[in-house]
Design an enzyme around this catalytic site. Structure first.
Site, PDB file in Angstrom:
ATOM      1  N   ARG A   1      11.441  -0.272  12.250  1.00  0.00           N
ATOM      2  CA  ARG A   1      10.080  -0.371  12.788  1.00  0.00           C
ATOM      3  C   ARG A   1       9.976  -1.584  13.696  1.00  0.00           C
ATOM      4  O   ARG A   1      10.188  -2.714  13.257  1.00  0.00           O
ATOM      5  CB  ARG A   1       9.066  -0.479  11.644  1.00  0.00           C
ATOM      6  CG  ARG A   1       8.691   0.868  11.087  1.00  0.00           C
ATOM      7  CD  ARG A   1       7.745   0.760   9.926  1.00  0.00           C
ATOM      8  NE  ARG A   1       6.509   0.024  10.221  1.00  0.00           N
ATOM      9  CZ  ARG A   1       5.471  -0.001   9.402  1.00  0.00           C
ATOM     10  NH1 ARG A   1       5.507   0.659   8.261  1.00  0.00           N
ATOM     11  NH2 ARG A   1       4.389  -0.689   9.732  1.00  0.00           N
TER      12      ARG A   1
ATOM     13  N   ARG B   1      -0.222  -8.944  13.578  1.00  0.00           N
ATOM     14  CA  ARG B   1      -0.779  -7.926  12.669  1.00  0.00           C
ATOM     15  C   ARG B   1      -1.693  -8.572  11.631  1.00  0.00           C
ATOM     16  O   ARG B   1      -2.738  -8.025  11.287  1.00  0.00           O
ATOM     17  CB  ARG B   1       0.364  -7.159  11.972  1.00  0.00           C
ATOM     18  CG  ARG B   1       1.106  -6.246  12.934  1.00  0.00           C
ATOM     19  CD  ARG B   1       2.464  -5.840  12.392  1.00  0.00           C
ATOM     20  NE  ARG B   1       2.360  -5.001  11.211  1.00  0.00           N
ATOM     21  CZ  ARG B   1       3.384  -4.690  10.437  1.00  0.00           C
ATOM     22  NH1 ARG B   1       4.595  -5.166  10.712  1.00  0.00           N
ATOM     23  NH2 ARG B   1       3.229  -3.912   9.389  1.00  0.00           N
TER      24      ARG B   1
ATOM     25  N   ARG C   1      11.903  -5.775   5.264  1.00  0.00           N
ATOM     26  CA  ARG C   1      11.866  -4.345   5.583  1.00  0.00           C
ATOM     27  C   ARG C   1      12.395  -4.106   6.997  1.00  0.00           C
ATOM     28  O   ARG C   1      13.049  -3.105   7.254  1.00  0.00           O
ATOM     29  CB  ARG C   1      10.436  -3.809   5.449  1.00  0.00           C
ATOM     30  CG  ARG C   1      10.356  -2.315   5.695  1.00  0.00           C
ATOM     31  CD  ARG C   1       8.990  -1.735   5.398  1.00  0.00           C
ATOM     32  NE  ARG C   1       7.966  -2.207   6.319  1.00  0.00           N
ATOM     33  CZ  ARG C   1       6.674  -1.908   6.217  1.00  0.00           C
ATOM     34  NH1 ARG C   1       6.248  -1.157   5.215  1.00  0.00           N
ATOM     35  NH2 ARG C   1       5.804  -2.370   7.086  1.00  0.00           N
TER      36      ARG C   1
ATOM     37  N   ARG D   1      -9.570   0.695   8.377  1.00  0.00           N
ATOM     38  CA  ARG D   1      -9.108  -0.643   8.763  1.00  0.00           C
ATOM     39  C   ARG D   1     -10.151  -1.384   9.591  1.00  0.00           C
ATOM     40  O   ARG D   1      -9.908  -2.528   9.982  1.00  0.00           O
ATOM     41  CB  ARG D   1      -7.827  -0.504   9.598  1.00  0.00           C
ATOM     42  CG  ARG D   1      -6.540  -0.871   8.848  1.00  0.00           C
ATOM     43  CD  ARG D   1      -5.385  -0.647   9.802  1.00  0.00           C
ATOM     44  NE  ARG D   1      -4.185  -1.354   9.443  1.00  0.00           N
ATOM     45  CZ  ARG D   1      -3.159  -0.782   8.813  1.00  0.00           C
ATOM     46  NH1 ARG D   1      -3.220   0.471   8.409  1.00  0.00           N
ATOM     47  NH2 ARG D   1      -2.059  -1.479   8.586  1.00  0.00           N
TER      48      ARG D   1
ATOM     49  N   LYS E   1       0.830  -1.217   0.000  1.00  0.00           N
ATOM     50  CA  LYS E   1       0.000   0.000   0.000  1.00  0.00           C
ATOM     51  C   LYS E   1       0.858   1.258   0.000  1.00  0.00           C
ATOM     52  O   LYS E   1       0.661   2.161  -0.810  1.00  0.00           O
ATOM     53  CB  LYS E   1      -0.938   0.028   1.219  1.00  0.00           C
ATOM     54  CG  LYS E   1      -1.831  -1.188   1.341  1.00  0.00           C
ATOM     55  CD  LYS E   1      -2.712  -1.120   2.575  1.00  0.00           C
ATOM     56  CE  LYS E   1      -1.970  -1.136   3.897  1.00  0.00           C
ATOM     57  NZ  LYS E   1      -1.395  -2.432   4.270  1.00  0.00           N
TER      58      LYS E   1
HETATM   59  P1  B4P Z   1       3.942  -1.885   2.212  1.00  0.00           P
HETATM   60  O1  B4P Z   1       2.853  -2.888   2.129  1.00  0.00           O
HETATM   61  O2  B4P Z   1       3.943  -0.771   1.229  1.00  0.00           O
HETATM   62  O3  B4P Z   1       3.822  -1.493   3.682  1.00  0.00           O
HETATM   63  P2  B4P Z   1       2.683  -0.654   4.407  1.00  0.00           P
HETATM   64  O4  B4P Z   1       1.545  -0.329   3.545  1.00  0.00           O
HETATM   65  O5  B4P Z   1       3.417   0.458   4.987  1.00  0.00           O
HETATM   66  O6  B4P Z   1       2.080  -1.690   5.430  1.00  0.00           O
HETATM   67  P3  B4P Z   1       1.667  -1.739   6.920  1.00  0.00           P
HETATM   68  O7  B4P Z   1       0.285  -2.288   6.860  1.00  0.00           O
HETATM   69  O8  B4P Z   1       2.709  -2.570   7.547  1.00  0.00           O
HETATM   70  O9  B4P Z   1       1.789  -0.381   7.695  1.00  0.00           O
HETATM   71  P4  B4P Z   1       0.907   0.786   8.295  1.00  0.00           P
HETATM   72  O10 B4P Z   1       1.850   1.877   8.428  1.00  0.00           O
HETATM   73  O11 B4P Z   1      -0.331   1.030   7.487  1.00  0.00           O
HETATM   74  O12 B4P Z   1       5.376  -2.534   2.035  1.00  0.00           O
HETATM   75  C1  B4P Z   1       5.909  -3.553   2.833  1.00  0.00           C
HETATM   76  C2  B4P Z   1       7.247  -4.010   2.272  1.00  0.00           C
HETATM   77  O13 B4P Z   1       7.032  -4.735   1.066  1.00  0.00           O
HETATM   78  C3  B4P Z   1       8.205  -2.873   1.920  1.00  0.00           C
HETATM   79  O14 B4P Z   1       9.495  -3.234   2.353  1.00  0.00           O
HETATM   80  C4  B4P Z   1       8.155  -2.803   0.400  1.00  0.00           C
HETATM   81  O15 B4P Z   1       9.362  -2.360  -0.174  1.00  0.00           O
HETATM   82  C5  B4P Z   1       7.867  -4.230   0.025  1.00  0.00           C
HETATM   83  N1  B4P Z   1       7.135  -4.363  -1.235  1.00  0.00           N
HETATM   84  C6  B4P Z   1       6.031  -3.657  -1.602  1.00  0.00           C
HETATM   85  N2  B4P Z   1       5.609  -4.055  -2.823  1.00  0.00           N
HETATM   86  C7  B4P Z   1       6.467  -5.066  -3.230  1.00  0.00           C
HETATM   87  C8  B4P Z   1       6.558  -5.886  -4.399  1.00  0.00           C
HETATM   88  N3  B4P Z   1       5.680  -5.806  -5.408  1.00  0.00           N
HETATM   89  N4  B4P Z   1       7.541  -6.805  -4.442  1.00  0.00           N
HETATM   90  C9  B4P Z   1       8.430  -6.931  -3.444  1.00  0.00           C
HETATM   91  N5  B4P Z   1       8.409  -6.168  -2.313  1.00  0.00           N
HETATM   92  C10 B4P Z   1       7.442  -5.251  -2.204  1.00  0.00           C
HETATM   93  O16 B4P Z   1       0.398   0.288   9.743  1.00  0.00           O
HETATM   94  C11 B4P Z   1       1.253   0.090  10.861  1.00  0.00           C
HETATM   95  C12 B4P Z   1       0.440   0.001  12.174  1.00  0.00           C
HETATM   96  O17 B4P Z   1      -0.208   1.273  12.447  1.00  0.00           O
HETATM   97  C13 B4P Z   1      -0.722  -0.999  12.213  1.00  0.00           C
HETATM   98  O18 B4P Z   1      -0.297  -2.319  12.542  1.00  0.00           O
HETATM   99  C14 B4P Z   1      -1.621  -0.371  13.321  1.00  0.00           C
HETATM  100  O19 B4P Z   1      -1.161  -0.675  14.614  1.00  0.00           O
HETATM  101  C15 B4P Z   1      -1.487   1.114  13.087  1.00  0.00           C
HETATM  102  N6  B4P Z   1      -2.540   1.674  12.216  1.00  0.00           N
HETATM  103  C16 B4P Z   1      -2.326   2.264  10.995  1.00  0.00           C
HETATM  104  N7  B4P Z   1      -3.506   2.648  10.462  1.00  0.00           N
HETATM  105  C17 B4P Z   1      -4.473   2.289  11.340  1.00  0.00           C
HETATM  106  C18 B4P Z   1      -5.906   2.390  11.329  1.00  0.00           C
HETATM  107  N8  B4P Z   1      -6.574   2.927  10.298  1.00  0.00           N
HETATM  108  N9  B4P Z   1      -6.602   1.909  12.398  1.00  0.00           N
HETATM  109  C19 B4P Z   1      -5.964   1.377  13.447  1.00  0.00           C
HETATM  110  N10 B4P Z   1      -4.614   1.244  13.526  1.00  0.00           N
HETATM  111  C20 B4P Z   1      -3.872   1.687  12.475  1.00  0.00           C
END
Ligand code: B4P
Length: 192
Positions: A134, A146, A128, A89, A14
């Site tokens: 993180r 998660r 990552r 979410r 995402k």
């Molecule tokens: P991404 O998948 O881009 O990571 P993300 O969206 O940041 O995911 P995440 O769900 O972990 O984090 P968030 O900050 O929303 O990439 C992951 C990895 O994969 C990277 O290293 C990337 O380079 C790699 N990658 C991507 N595409 C690829 C491909 N095609 N091929 C190979 N590698 C690839 O959430 C973190 C925490 O915040 C949650 O657990 C929760 O506690 C809280 N939170 C956030 N929003 C919330 C909400 N709305 N409600 C409640 N809690 C919330």
């Protein structure tokens, strides 16, 4: 205004795809994960409470993230559109988003869901974790927590948008640029 919900389990891509989408379309990127991490970095009370939950792989309370999104919508009145990344979410977050957007005379155009197998997600997040600093990326137990949170609380959000005929699933494995092209085709199909 074009509002897109980018959806998927932790590690689905995402954040990665959002960066490319904002360059392509000039929309405003609203990532609740990024907003929460900036509160942690600032050392605010909200950030301190969120950090405990995030480090344990647990979702933060709905009212906290809904409040942050409400502020961002008000702060960006002239936006061409928003990419919602990691929000909503939970189903209560989804209903709140509909109400907030209605207050701004707009709505969600569509949800684009990145579909990625569990073992691929775990491998990406652990990878990552080697460089991100993180705490929620560092071990498989936390990552499993998660994914549990996603399966129990977040997956139903897809049904919410399916019921509104706003859901499109995309296979999220493979080259980042190929996935990006598929997402662009869906967004371009929405029209302006
Ligand atoms: P991404 O998948 O881009 O990571 P993300 O969206 O940041 O995911 P995440 O769900 O972990 O984090 P968030 O900050 O929303 O990439 C992951 C990895 O994969 C990277 O290293 C990337 O380079 C790699 N990658 C991507 N595409 C690829 C491909 N095609 N091929 C190979 N590698 C690839 O959430 C973190 C925490 O915040 C949650 O657990 C929760 O506690 C809280 N939170 C956030 N929003 C919330 C909400 N709305 N409600 C409640 N809690 C919330």
């Amino acid at each position: 205004m074009q509002n897109i919900v980018l959806f998927g389990p932790p590690g689905a891509g995402k954040g990665t795809q959002s960066q490319k989408l904002i360059e392509q379309y000039g929309y405003i990127h609203l990532s609740t994960g990024d907003l929460l991490r900036s509160q942690i970095a600032l050392g605010t009370q909200l950030g301190q409470k969120a950090k405990e939950l995030m480090d344990a792989g647990i979702l933060v309370p709905d009212e906290v993230v809904i409040g942050m999104i409400a502020s961002e919508l008000t702060a960006n009145p002239g936006a061409k559109g928003f990419i919602f990344d990691g929000f909503p979410r939970t189903v209560p977050q989804a209903t709140a988003l509909d109400a907030l957007l209605a207050d701004h005379s707009t709505s969600v155009k569509g949800m684009i869901a990145l579909e990625v197998a569990h073992d691929v997600l775990v491998a990406r997040l652990l990878n990552r974790g080697l460089t991100s600093g993180r705490p929620d990326d560092v071990n498989e137990v936390l990552i499993a927590k998660r994914v549990d949170e996603y399966n129990s609380k977040t997956k139903p959000v897809a049904d919410y948008y399916k019921a509104q005929h706003k859901y499109t699933g995309i296979f999220g494995e493979g080259e980042v640029d190929d996935i990006f092209q598929q997402i662009c085709r869906v967004i371009d199909g929405f029209g302006r």
